[in-house]
Motif scaffolding. Structure first.
Motif, PDB file in Angstrom:
ATOM      1  N   GLN A   1       0.819  -1.202   0.000  1.00 18.11           N
ATOM      2  CA  GLN A   1       0.000   0.000   0.000  1.00 18.11           C
ATOM      3  C   GLN A   1       0.862   1.265   0.000  1.00 18.11           C
ATOM      4  O   GLN A   1       0.516   2.257  -0.631  1.00 18.11           O
ATOM      5  CB  GLN A   1      -0.925  -0.003   1.219  1.00 18.11           C
TER       6      GLN A   1
ATOM      7  N   ARG B   1      -0.751   7.375   1.366  1.00 17.44           N
ATOM      8  CA  ARG B   1      -1.130   6.087   0.781  1.00 17.44           C
ATOM      9  C   ARG B   1      -1.908   5.210   1.761  1.00 17.44           C
ATOM     10  O   ARG B   1      -2.605   4.292   1.353  1.00 17.44           O
ATOM     11  CB  ARG B   1       0.114   5.350   0.286  1.00 17.44           C
TER      12      ARG B   1
ATOM     13  N   ASP C   1       4.260  10.737   2.198  1.00 21.20           N
ATOM     14  CA  ASP C   1       3.677   9.968   1.103  1.00 21.20           C
ATOM     15  C   ASP C   1       3.123   8.643   1.611  1.00 21.20           C
ATOM     16  O   ASP C   1       2.036   8.220   1.210  1.00 21.20           O
ATOM     17  CB  ASP C   1       4.730   9.729   0.008  1.00 21.20           C
ATOM     18  N   CYS C   2       3.854   7.992   2.517  1.00 20.82           N
ATOM     19  CA  CYS C   2       3.372   6.732   3.100  1.00 20.82           C
ATOM     20  C   CYS C   2       2.049   6.945   3.831  1.00 20.82           C
ATOM     21  O   CYS C   2       1.119   6.146   3.688  1.00 20.82           O
ATOM     22  CB  CYS C   2       4.413   6.149   4.062  1.00 20.82           C
TER      23      CYS C   2
END
Length: 111
Positions: free
Chosen positions: A57, A87, A83-84
């Protein structure tokens, strides 16, 4: 920071940033990265994801997720950590405001 003695031991209150208290360079950035890492770990746990599922993911490898969950965030940029979180379904809001102090600080808050 204030100091006091507790049971014969000198105790110093934290400034709120353990990295600054340890006089580490880039303490504000380290606090931001550690805070983002904690939020990622909470998101993975709350969603019941395995490391492999979380890796897919977030666009990482499972070993990188494992490292991150062990608190090894130094190889990740703030942007990659954000960004993680994106997401994983999180919005990130960056607010800029003037400070009364000569130099401002980076602060991570969460709702």
């Amino acid at each position: 920071m204030s100091k006091r003695i507790v049971e014969g031991i000198d105790v110093e209150a934290s400034s709120g940033n353990v990295f600054a208290d340890l006089e580490l360079p880039d303490a504000d950035k380290l606090q931001i990265k550690s805070g983002l890492t904690v939020e990622i770990a909470k998101a993975i746990c709350e969603r019941g994801l395995t490391q492999a599922e979380a890796a897919k993911q977030m666009g990482l490898t499972q070993p990188k997720v494992s490292s991150l969950l062990r608190g090894e965030f130094s190889n990740f940029s703030e942007r990659k950590l954000m960004d993680c979180l994106n997401r994983l379904g999180y919005d990130i809001e960056i607010r800029v405001r003037e400070t009364a102090e000569p130099i401002g600080h980076l602060v991570l808050t969460h709702a």
